[in-house]
Design a protein around this motif. Structure first.
Motif, mmCIF file in Angstrom:
data_model
loop_
_atom_site.group_PDB
_atom_site.id
_atom_site.type_symbol
_atom_site.label_atom_id
_atom_site.label_comp_id
_atom_site.label_asym_id
_atom_site.label_seq_id
_atom_site.Cartn_x
_atom_site.Cartn_y
_atom_site.Cartn_z
ATOM 1 N N VAL A 1 0.833 -1.204 0.000
ATOM 2 C CA VAL A 1 0.000 0.000 0.000
ATOM 3 C C VAL A 1 0.867 1.253 0.000
ATOM 4 C CG1 VAL A 1 -1.647 1.343 1.366
ATOM 5 C CG2 VAL A 1 -1.995 -1.104 1.057
ATOM 6 N N GLY A 2 1.906 1.258 0.843
ATOM 7 C CA GLY A 2 2.800 2.420 0.887
ATOM 8 C C GLY A 2 3.471 2.673 -0.449
ATOM 9 N N GLY A 3 3.969 1.612 -1.074
ATOM 10 C CA GLY A 3 4.586 1.756 -2.386
ATOM 11 C C GLY A 3 3.606 2.245 -3.424
ATOM 12 N N ALA A 4 2.377 1.728 -3.374
ATOM 13 C CA ALA A 4 1.356 2.139 -4.339
ATOM 14 C C ALA A 4 0.998 3.610 -4.178
ATOM 15 C CB ALA A 4 0.102 1.280 -4.171
ATOM 16 N N LEU A 5 0.935 4.090 -2.930
ATOM 17 C CA LEU A 5 0.620 5.501 -2.698
ATOM 18 C C LEU A 5 1.685 6.413 -3.314
ATOM 19 C CD1 LEU A 5 -0.657 5.426 0.999
ATOM 20 C CD2 LEU A 5 -1.991 6.084 -1.006
ATOM 21 N N VAL A 6 2.952 6.061 -3.111
ATOM 22 C CA VAL A 6 4.031 6.882 -3.659
ATOM 23 C C VAL A 6 4.022 6.838 -5.183
ATOM 24 C CG1 VAL A 6 6.534 7.141 -3.800
ATOM 25 C CG2 VAL A 6 5.462 6.619 -1.605
#
Length: 352
Positions: free
Chosen positions: A125-130
Motif C-alpha cells: 500500500v505504501g509503495g502504491a501511494l508513492v
C-alpha cells in the motif's frame, strides 16, 4: 510533487475547469492519509493473524472515511465534484479488489506466514501511494500540456481491457513460480537470501554479511506489481475527472484499508468468478469515454459521456457480475462431481 499536482489543473472530461485542490486542502488531505498509514503501521507492528471481526471492523472504518469525505466534498464544492469523486472512488476500489487477487497469489507463492501478511500488504500500500502520486503528477502535467493525452490514456485502458478480458475468458492457472520472477532472480544474483522468515525483519546478519529474508523478496514483488497497477488505475480515474486532487484522493482512499480488506475477501474473491469480465467492461467503457472526450475537443459535434451516466454504468456492471458470479457458484455446487466414480451397474442388480 505537491507543487506539480496543485499547479497542473487540466480541464476535466466532464466538470469544472479548475481544481478544487487548494494548498490547504492538499496539505490537510496528505497529512490525514499519512496519519492513517501510520496507524496501520502501528497496528501491524506486532505480527498477528487478524480475526474476521477485526478485519471487518477496520474495513468498515476505511470505507466510512472516504464515504463521509465525499459527502463533505459534495456539500462544500457542489454535486459535480461529488459525483466525480464517488465515481472515481468506486472505479479505484473495484480495481484495488482485483489487485488483492494478485496479492493473494503472491503471498501464497512465497508461503508468507499469516501473521506477517499484514506487514507485506502495508508495504504494498505504501509503495502504491508513492507510485500513484508520481503517476498522477505526471498525468496532470501531460493533460495540461498535451490534448492528445486523453487519447493516449484511452488507448492504454482499451488495451488493458482486452488483456483483462482475455485472461478472464481463458480460465488459465494464475499460479506463480517464485524462482522465475525477474525481480527475485535479479536480487539473488547480488544478495544472499535466507530460507526462512525472521519476523518482520527484511534483513538478518549472517556472519560478517547481511542477508535478505524472504519477506524482502515478496515486498519487492509486491512493489513491482504496484507499478503495473498504477499504469492502469491512474488513466482510469482521469477518465472520470481531470482534477488531480480528486484523482489523488480517490486513489489514496481506495488503497487505504486494503490490508484489512484482504482478510475479509480472501475467500470471497475466489467466488467472484466474473469479476475479470466486469473490470474489462469498465476499463473499456472508460477508455471509450476518454477517446470521446479527446474527439470532442477536436470536433465539437462528437458527444461526451456525462459523469453521472458513467457512475450508473459502473455500478450496474459491478452489480451484474456479482449476481452472475453467485449464480455460477450455485450451479457449480449443484453439478455432480465428474471425478466421482459412477455406480457399478452390475452391483445394483438384485442377487439371486
Amino acid at each position: 510533487m505537491l507543487t506539480a499536482l496543485s499547479a497542473a489543473t487540466p480541464a476535466p472530461p466532464a466538470g469544472s475547469a479548475e481544481s478544487i485542490g487548494s494548498p490547504t486542502l492538499w496539505i490537510a488531505t496528505i497529512a490525514g492519509i499519512v496519519a492513517l498509514f501510520v496507524i496501520d503501521f502501528l497496528i501491524t507492528r506486532r505480527p498477528h493473524d487478524p480475526s474476521m471481526r477485526e478485519a471487518i471492523g477496520w474495513s468498515a472504518f476505511y470505507i466510512a472515511i472516504p464515504v463521509v469525505f465525499g459527502g463533505w466534498l459534495w456539500w462544500q464544492y457542489g454535486s459535480q465534484q461529488g459525483v466525480e469523486y464517488y465515481t472515481g472512488y468506486i472505479v479505484e476500489k473495484s480495481l484495488s479488489v482485483d489487485n488483492l487477487f494478485v496479492f493473494i497469489i503472491l503471498l501464497s507463492a512465497f508461503a508468507v506466514p499469516r501473521e506477517l501478511r499484514q506487514r507485506v500488504l502495508l508495504i504494498g500500500v505504501g509503495g502504491a501511494l508513492v507510485l500513484r502520486g508520481i503517476f498522477i503528477a505526471l498525468g496532470a502535467q501531460m493533460i495540461a500540456s498535451f490534448a492528445w493525452t486523453f487519447l493516449l490514456f484511452g488507448a492504454i485502458l482499451l488495451a488493458t481491457a482486452v488483456k483483462v478480458g482475455r485472461d478472464a475468458l481463458s480460465h488459465t492457472d494464475h499460479s506463480i513460480d517464485v524462482d522465475q520472477l525477474r525481480s527475485v532472480r535479479l536480487i539473488r544474483r547480488f544478495y544472499p537470501v535466507t530460507d526462512t522468515y525472521a519476523g518482520t525483519s527484511l534483513t538478518v546478519r549472517q556472519g560478517r554479511t547481511r542477508a535478505l529474508t524472504p519477506l524482502a523478496l515478496v515486498a519487492v514483488a509486491i512493489l513491482g506489481t504496484d507499478i503495473v497497477f498504477a499504469i492502469d488505475s491512474v488513466p482510469a480515474v482521469y477518465g472520470i475527472t481531470g482534477d488531480p486532487y480528486l484523482v489523488f484522493a480517490t486513489n489514496a482512499f481506495a488503497l487505504l484499508g486494503l490490508r484489512a480488506l484482504y482478510f475479509v475477501l480472501e475467500g470471497a474473491l475466489a467466488k467472484l468468478v466474473h469479476l475479470g469480465h466486469g473490470l474489462s467492461l469498465i476499463l473499456a467503457f472508460i477508455g471509450v469515454k476518454l477517446v470521446l472526450h479527446w474527439a470532442h475537443g477536436v470536433w465539437p459535434g462528437v458527444p461526451e459521456i456525462p459523469t453521472l451516466l458513467s457512475l450508473g454504468v459502473i455500478i450496474g456492471i459491478l452489480a451484474v457480475v456479482t449476481v452472475t458470479s453467485v449464480a455460477a457458484n450455485k450451479r457449480a455446487d449443484a453439478a455432480p462431481d465428474p471425478a466421482a466414480e459412477p455406480e457399478d451397474e452390475a452391483s445394483s442388480l438384485p442377487h439371486a
